[in-house]
Structure formats: C-alpha cells, structure tokens
Design a protein around this motif. Structure first.
Motif, PDB file in Angstrom:
ATOM      1  N   TYR A  43      34.449  72.559  20.923  1.00  0.00           N
ATOM      2  CA  TYR A  43      33.936  71.222  19.135  1.00  0.00           C
ATOM      3  C   TYR A  43      35.348  70.326  19.134  1.00  0.00           C
ATOM      4  CZ  TYR A  43      30.199  75.753  19.150  1.00  0.00           C
ATOM      5  OH  TYR A  43      29.070  75.785  19.082  1.00  0.00           O
ATOM      6  N   SER A  44      34.997  69.840  18.521  1.00  0.00           N
ATOM      7  CA  SER A  44      36.072  69.168  17.888  1.00  0.00           C
ATOM      8  C   SER A  44      36.904  69.655  16.513  1.00  0.00           C
ATOM      9  CB  SER A  44      35.187  67.599  17.307  1.00  0.00           C
ATOM     10  OG  SER A  44      34.338  68.290  16.396  1.00  0.00           O
ATOM     11  N   ALA A  45      38.364  69.028  16.050  1.00  0.00           N
ATOM     12  CA  ALA A  45      38.243  69.502  15.064  1.00  0.00           C
ATOM     13  C   ALA A  45      37.942  69.166  13.325  1.00  0.00           C
ATOM     14  CB  ALA A  45      39.580  68.951  14.336  1.00  0.00           C
ATOM     15  N   SER A  46      36.765  68.006  14.037  1.00  0.00           N
ATOM     16  CA  SER A  46      35.715  67.720  12.444  1.00  0.00           C
ATOM     17  C   SER A  46      34.854  68.746  12.189  1.00  0.00           C
ATOM     18  CB  SER A  46      35.687  66.628  12.262  1.00  0.00           C
ATOM     19  OG  SER A  46      34.467  66.245  13.598  1.00  0.00           O
ATOM     20  N   ALA A  47      33.743  69.004  13.854  1.00  0.00           N
ATOM     21  CA  ALA A  47      32.865  70.238  13.489  1.00  0.00           C
ATOM     22  C   ALA A  47      33.821  71.285  13.491  1.00  0.00           C
ATOM     23  CB  ALA A  47      32.198  70.259  15.230  1.00  0.00           C
ATOM     24  N   VAL A  48      34.767  72.047  13.760  1.00  0.00           N
ATOM     25  CA  VAL A  48      34.967  73.358  13.172  1.00  0.00           C
ATOM     26  C   VAL A  48      35.292  73.630  11.647  1.00  0.00           C
ATOM     27  CG1 VAL A  48      36.817  75.537  13.197  1.00  0.00           C
ATOM     28  CG2 VAL A  48      35.944  73.853  15.651  1.00  0.00           C
ATOM     29  N   LEU A  49      35.644  72.262  11.455  1.00  0.00           N
ATOM     30  CA  LEU A  49      36.282  72.172   9.900  1.00  0.00           C
ATOM     31  C   LEU A  49      34.700  72.338   9.711  1.00  0.00           C
ATOM     32  CD1 LEU A  49      39.466  70.070   9.660  1.00  0.00           C
ATOM     33  CD2 LEU A  49      39.163  72.602   9.379  1.00  0.00           C
ATOM     34  N   TYR A  50      33.870  71.202   9.354  1.00  0.00           N
ATOM     35  CA  TYR A  50      32.426  71.298   8.909  1.00  0.00           C
ATOM     36  C   TYR A  50      31.786  72.823   9.401  1.00  0.00           C
ATOM     37  CZ  TYR A  50      27.797  70.276   7.747  1.00  0.00           C
ATOM     38  OH  TYR A  50      26.544  69.939   7.747  1.00  0.00           O
ATOM     39  N   LEU A  51      31.760  73.497   9.841  1.00  0.00           N
ATOM     40  CA  LEU A  51      31.303  74.691  10.073  1.00  0.00           C
ATOM     41  C   LEU A  51      31.805  75.491   8.936  1.00  0.00           C
ATOM     42  CD1 LEU A  51      30.510  74.409  13.800  1.00  0.00           C
ATOM     43  CD2 LEU A  51      29.009  73.974  11.760  1.00  0.00           C
ATOM     44  N   SER A  52      33.137  75.051   9.038  1.00  0.00           N
ATOM     45  CA  SER A  52      34.368  77.291   7.866  1.00  0.00           C
ATOM     46  C   SER A  52      33.412  76.365   7.104  1.00  0.00           C
ATOM     47  CB  SER A  52      35.401  77.273   9.113  1.00  0.00           C
ATOM     48  OG  SER A  52      35.616  76.837   9.762  1.00  0.00           O
ATOM     49  N   LEU A  53      34.175  74.992   6.424  1.00  0.00           N
ATOM     50  CA  LEU A  53      34.055  75.183   4.744  1.00  0.00           C
ATOM     51  C   LEU A  53      31.689  74.789   4.718  1.00  0.00           C
ATOM     52  CD1 LEU A  53      35.943  72.007   4.926  1.00  0.00           C
ATOM     53  CD2 LEU A  53      36.499  73.894   3.678  1.00  0.00           C
ATOM     54  N   SER A  54      31.847  74.587   5.545  1.00  0.00           N
ATOM     55  CA  SER A  54      29.552  75.269   5.241  1.00  0.00           C
ATOM     56  C   SER A  54      29.602  76.846   5.681  1.00  0.00           C
ATOM     57  CB  SER A  54      28.738  74.444   6.366  1.00  0.00           C
ATOM     58  OG  SER A  54      28.933  72.958   6.268  1.00  0.00           O
ATOM     59  N   ALA A  55      29.937  77.768   6.143  1.00  0.00           N
ATOM     60  CA  ALA A  55      29.385  79.168   6.106  1.00  0.00           C
ATOM     61  C   ALA A  55      30.579  79.354   4.582  1.00  0.00           C
ATOM     62  CB  ALA A  55      30.659  79.371   7.206  1.00  0.00           C
ATOM     63  N   GLY A  56      31.869  78.951   4.268  1.00  0.00           N
ATOM     64  CA  GLY A  56      32.246  79.180   3.510  1.00  0.00           C
ATOM     65  C   GLY A  56      31.029  79.313   2.088  1.00  0.00           C
ATOM     66  N   LEU A  57      31.214  78.074   1.685  1.00  0.00           N
ATOM     67  CA  LEU A  57      29.843  77.523   1.103  1.00  0.00           C
ATOM     68  C   LEU A  57      29.044  78.283   0.683  1.00  0.00           C
ATOM     69  CD1 LEU A  57      29.764  75.013  -1.981  1.00  0.00           C
ATOM     70  CD2 LEU A  57      28.401  74.254  -0.016  1.00  0.00           C
ATOM     71  N   PHE A  58      28.499  78.057   1.903  1.00  0.00           N
ATOM     72  CA  PHE A  58      26.577  79.059   1.734  1.00  0.00           C
ATOM     73  C   PHE A  58      27.214  80.020   0.901  1.00  0.00           C
ATOM     74  CE2 PHE A  58      25.835  75.451   4.398  1.00  0.00           C
ATOM     75  CZ  PHE A  58      23.994  74.936   3.235  1.00  0.00           C
ATOM     76  N   HIS A  59      28.227  81.035   1.836  1.00  0.00           N
ATOM     77  CA  HIS A  59      28.078  82.393   1.266  1.00  0.00           C
ATOM     78  C   HIS A  59      28.535  82.460   0.114  1.00  0.00           C
ATOM     79  CE1 HIS A  59      29.677  86.849   1.533  1.00  0.00           C
ATOM     80  NE2 HIS A  59      31.005  86.132   0.560  1.00  0.00           N
ATOM     81  N   TYR A  60      28.870  81.848  -1.093  1.00  0.00           N
ATOM     82  CA  TYR A  60      29.624  81.048  -2.096  1.00  0.00           C
ATOM     83  C   TYR A  60      28.607  80.991  -3.401  1.00  0.00           C
ATOM     84  CZ  TYR A  60      30.705  79.719  -6.738  1.00  0.00           C
ATOM     85  OH  TYR A  60      30.925  79.441  -7.898  1.00  0.00           O
ATOM     86  N   LEU A  61      27.661  80.169  -2.740  1.00  0.00           N
ATOM     87  CA  LEU A  61      26.551  80.430  -3.370  1.00  0.00           C
ATOM     88  C   LEU A  61      25.400  81.173  -2.881  1.00  0.00           C
ATOM     89  CD1 LEU A  61      25.704  76.807  -2.548  1.00  0.00           C
ATOM     90  CD2 LEU A  61      26.241  76.923  -4.143  1.00  0.00           C
ATOM     91  N   ASN A  62      25.428  81.906  -2.237  1.00  0.00           N
ATOM     92  CA  ASN A  62      24.574  82.943  -1.962  1.00  0.00           C
ATOM     93  C   ASN A  62      24.352  84.418  -3.083  1.00  0.00           C
ATOM     94  OD1 ASN A  62      23.037  84.835  -1.344  1.00  0.00           O
ATOM     95  ND2 ASN A  62      24.149  86.398  -0.055  1.00  0.00           N
ATOM     96  N   ASN A  63      25.931  84.374  -3.320  1.00  0.00           N
ATOM     97  CA  ASN A  63      26.594  85.640  -4.837  1.00  0.00           C
ATOM     98  C   ASN A  63      26.492  84.924  -5.687  1.00  0.00           C
ATOM     99  OD1 ASN A  63      27.774  87.345  -2.843  1.00  0.00           O
ATOM    100  ND2 ASN A  63      29.406  86.241  -2.038  1.00  0.00           N
ATOM    101  N   GLU A  64      26.608  83.604  -5.801  1.00  0.00           N
ATOM    102  CA  GLU A  64      26.427  82.393  -7.408  1.00  0.00           C
ATOM    103  C   GLU A  64      24.758  82.848  -7.597  1.00  0.00           C
ATOM    104  OE1 GLU A  64      27.080  80.242 -10.560  1.00  0.00           O
ATOM    105  OE2 GLU A  64      28.954  80.713  -9.029  1.00  0.00           O
ATOM    106  N   VAL A  65      23.748  82.302  -6.405  1.00  0.00           N
ATOM    107  CA  VAL A  65      22.411  83.103  -6.508  1.00  0.00           C
ATOM    108  C   VAL A  65      22.086  84.144  -7.141  1.00  0.00           C
ATOM    109  CG1 VAL A  65      20.213  83.160  -5.670  1.00  0.00           C
ATOM    110  CG2 VAL A  65      21.858  81.202  -5.527  1.00  0.00           C
ATOM    111  N   MET A  66      22.863  85.498  -6.965  1.00  0.00           N
ATOM    112  CA  MET A  66      22.839  86.666  -6.959  1.00  0.00           C
ATOM    113  C   MET A  66      22.892  86.848  -8.717  1.00  0.00           C
ATOM    114  SD  MET A  66      21.729  88.472  -4.718  1.00  0.00           S
ATOM    115  CE  MET A  66      21.877  89.951  -4.781  1.00  0.00           C
ATOM    116  N   TYR A  67      24.030  86.328  -9.153  1.00  0.00           N
ATOM    117  CA  TYR A  67      24.906  86.346  -9.817  1.00  0.00           C
ATOM    118  C   TYR A  67      23.732  85.974 -10.995  1.00  0.00           C
ATOM    119  CZ  TYR A  67      29.397  88.188 -10.249  1.00  0.00           C
ATOM    120  OH  TYR A  67      30.711  89.333  -9.930  1.00  0.00           O
TER     121      TYR A  67
END
Length: 141
Positions: A43-67
């Motif tokens: 992958y390109s650097a931008s794709a890896v960064l995008y996927l990493s940040l997206s995974a982190g964001l969705f994990h955070y949002l999952n926990n936020e929705v649980m609260y």
C-alpha cells in the motif's frame, strides 16, 4: 465539574493517547518499522495512514456509542446486544472473509459467547443486589 459519561470517556481517551504515545514509541518502535516497511510493499503511505486512522476512529466510536447506549437502555439489554454483536462479527468474518472454523474454534466460540452473556447478566444481578443492600443500609441509619 458536571461531565457526562460519554464526555468523560472522550477526555480520558484523549489524555491516555497523549500520555502513552511516547511510551509506545519508545517500546514498540523497533517492531513498528518492519511492519511499516511490509505495508509499504503493498500500500501507499497515505493508504496505510488512512486505514490506521479509520480503524482507530471506528474503534473509538464503537466505545462512544456503548457509553451513549448505556444511558438509554437497561444494562441487561446492553449485555444481550453486546453478545449478539459478537455472534454477528463471528458469522460475518466467516461469510465475508472466508475464515475457516476449526472444530476447536467452534467449541471455543460456543463456550465464550454464552459465557460472556452469563457473566454480564450475573454481574448485573450482583451489582443490583449490592446497590439494594447499600440503599437499605443507608436508609436504616
């Protein structure tokens, strides 16, 4: 002063991220570089960064929705929903990603998923029982 549970979660998560970032870099840097280089082969650097940040964001949002859900529904309902979420994720990974289920993994999932539900329901039962006992003890004084 009067902070809601979801806002407290956001603040604590942000503080933990910034507090642990230097520690994780110091401890994990030697392991991080080979993984980054392997990812760059595909992958390109931008794709890896995008996927990493997206995974982190969705994990955070999952926990936020649980609260947020915890404020709106009964804890038993949330425990059952959480268990169903685990079943859905398991089935989706088998169907979408063609994950093979060995007999051992089937037995493990068959024990873990109901075990999670029973644990959640039992914990809720004893938490309610302790709260009632505490309320009775306070009202007797």
């Amino acid at each position: 002063e009067n902070i809601s549970a979801p806002n407290l979660f956001a603040v604590v998560t942000g503080m933990a991220f910034f507090a642990l970032l230097p520690v994780s870099i110091a401890v994990e840097w030697s392991r991080y570089l080979p993984v980054w280089q392997a990812a760059m082969e595909t992958y390109s650097a931008s794709a890896v960064l995008y996927l990493s940040l997206s995974a982190g964001l969705f994990h955070y949002l999952n926990n936020e929705v649980m609260y947020l859900a915890l404020d709106k529904v009964h804890p038993v309902t949330l425990a059952v929903g959480n268990t169903l979420k685990r079943v859905f994720i398991l089935v989706a990974s088998v169907v979408i990603f063609h994950t093979t289920m060995t007999p051992t993994s089937i037995i493990g999932a068959s024990i873990a998923i109901p075990g999670t539900l029973v644990y959640s329901l039992t914990k809720q039962y004893y938490d309610n029982k302790a709260a009632k006992a505490s309320a009775l003890a306070t009202s007797d004084k």
